[in-house]
Design a protein around this motif. Structure first.
Motif, PDB file in Angstrom:
ATOM      1  N   ASP A  96      -5.257   0.467  -0.776  1.00  0.00           N
ATOM      2  CA  ASP A  96      -4.372   0.531   0.387  1.00  0.00           C
ATOM      3  C   ASP A  96      -3.515  -0.718   0.541  1.00  0.00           C
ATOM      4  N   HIS A  97      -3.620  -1.645  -0.415  1.00  0.00           N
ATOM      5  CA  HIS A  97      -2.761  -2.834  -0.425  1.00  0.00           C
ATOM      6  C   HIS A  97      -1.896  -2.929  -1.681  1.00  0.00           C
ATOM      7  N   VAL A  98      -2.156  -2.054  -2.671  1.00  0.00           N
ATOM      8  CA  VAL A  98      -1.417  -2.172  -3.939  1.00  0.00           C
ATOM      9  C   VAL A  98      -0.902  -0.842  -4.493  1.00  0.00           C
ATOM     10  N   ASP A  99      -1.174   0.269  -3.846  1.00  0.00           N
ATOM     11  CA  ASP A  99      -0.873   1.565  -4.462  1.00  0.00           C
ATOM     12  C   ASP A  99       0.607   1.795  -4.758  1.00  0.00           C
ATOM     13  N   ASP A 100       1.511   1.150  -4.045  1.00  0.00           N
ATOM     14  CA  ASP A 100       2.943   1.343  -4.302  1.00  0.00           C
ATOM     15  C   ASP A 100       3.530   0.269  -5.213  1.00  0.00           C
ATOM     16  N   LEU A 101       2.673  -0.571  -5.796  1.00  0.00           N
ATOM     17  CA  LEU A 101       3.183  -1.635  -6.661  1.00  0.00           C
ATOM     18  C   LEU A 101       3.964  -1.060  -7.836  1.00  0.00           C
ATOM     19  N   GLY A 147       0.818  -1.203   0.000  1.00  0.00           N
ATOM     20  CA  GLY A 147       0.000   0.000   0.000  1.00  0.00           C
ATOM     21  C   GLY A 147       0.853   1.255   0.000  1.00  0.00           C
ATOM     22  N   SER A 148       0.208   2.389   0.007  1.00  0.00           N
ATOM     23  CA  SER A 148       0.905   3.671  -0.040  1.00  0.00           C
ATOM     24  C   SER A 148       1.870   3.815   1.139  1.00  0.00           C
ATOM     25  N   GLY A 149       3.112   4.198   0.832  1.00  0.00           N
ATOM     26  CA  GLY A 149       4.148   4.364   1.848  1.00  0.00           C
ATOM     27  C   GLY A 149       5.066   3.180   1.996  1.00  0.00           C
ATOM     28  N   VAL A 150       4.656   2.032   1.485  1.00  0.00           N
ATOM     29  CA  VAL A 150       5.446   0.813   1.673  1.00  0.00           C
ATOM     30  C   VAL A 150       6.757   0.876   0.891  1.00  0.00           C
TER      31      VAL A 150
END
Length: 251
Positions: free
Chosen positions: A65-70, A37-40
């Motif tokens: 919130d589980h994939v936004d930083d993919l 997610g975001s921030g990860v």
């Protein structure tokens, strides 16, 4: 096995927690990123492992919130000349990634990860033996039990209290469980401490960490752990960003 909580927050930013992400490291398997997610991406870059130290990402479901930083992680790996990344996830993962890349057509010639879609059941990912069950959530979502070197760690992903997730977690040394809200808040698709505790009653688990915490939980952590411990025979703690937990067969 070491489990690092890169993000323990939710879809509502709190300023204190990144969104969902876990880093699994084991002497008997490869380093594995669970959700992003975001921030990860920022949190991962701050670890000794770093963005270049992972080669596989497994997703529980496709909520932002589980994939936004993919895509951010895949771009960073490309710019850092890292090998292509394996993306593992439930049905629709290939379409999710294709949609991201369609928004940035210039990246398609540079980013071409190996995508593997999985179903509930047993399979291997990055050297871990994995068991998956479907959770009770608003979209199709999988909970995972990871085993390596005789140690078992279970991640509930997003779920209402679930008998299937309880059965999956039974016998785990550590369980990280969705506990988005404290008791008293009318909630669907997620868990509260009493609801979670009742679902897990009778299971054998070494320790439980509450995660996916909405800002509504601020100032109520002791109350939440105490409520869950009324039903489970183990230590219950609240997870925090940056926490690393050693998971062993002896717990």
């Amino acid at each position: 096995m070491d489990v690092t909580f890169l993000g323990t927050g939710s879809a509502i930013p709190s300023g204190d927690r990144f969104q969902t992400g876990l880093l699994l490291e084991s002497d008997d398997a490869e380093t594995l990123l669970v959700d992003c997610g975001s921030g990860v991406a920022h949190a991962l870059a701050g670890t000794e492992t770093g963005i270049g130290g992972i080669s596989t990402i497994i997703l529980t479901h496709h909520h932002p919130d589980h994939v936004d930083d993919l895509l951010a992680i895949l771009i960073a790996r490309w710019l850092s000349d890292c090998p292509e990344t394996e993306i593992v996830g439930p049905e629709g993962t290939a379409a999710l990634l294709e949609g991201y890349l369609d928004c940035h057509g210039d990246l398609k010639e540079h980013i071409d990860p190996d995508v593997r879609e999985i179903e509930p059941g047993s399979f291997a990912v990055a050297g871990y033996d994995v068991e998956a069950v479907e959770t009770d959530h608003s979209v199709y979502c999988l909970a995972y039990r990871f085993e390596s070197g005789g140690a078992a760690f279970t991640f509930s992903a997003d779920t209402e209290p679930s008998a299937a997730v309880a059965d999956l977690a039974d016998g785990s040394a550590v369980l990280a469980h969705d506990c988005s809200f404290p008791d008293g808040i009318d909630v669907g698709n997620h868990s509260t401490p009493t609801g979670m505790g009742k679902a897990l009653a009778g299971t054998e688990i070494g320790r439980i960490y509450l995660t996916h915490l909405y800002p509504h939980t601020d100032g109520r952590h002791e109350e939440m752990t105490a409520a869950a411990e009324e039903y489970v025979d183990c230590d219950v703690r609240v997870a925090r960003d940056g926490l690393t937990v050693r998971v062993t067969a002896e717990q």
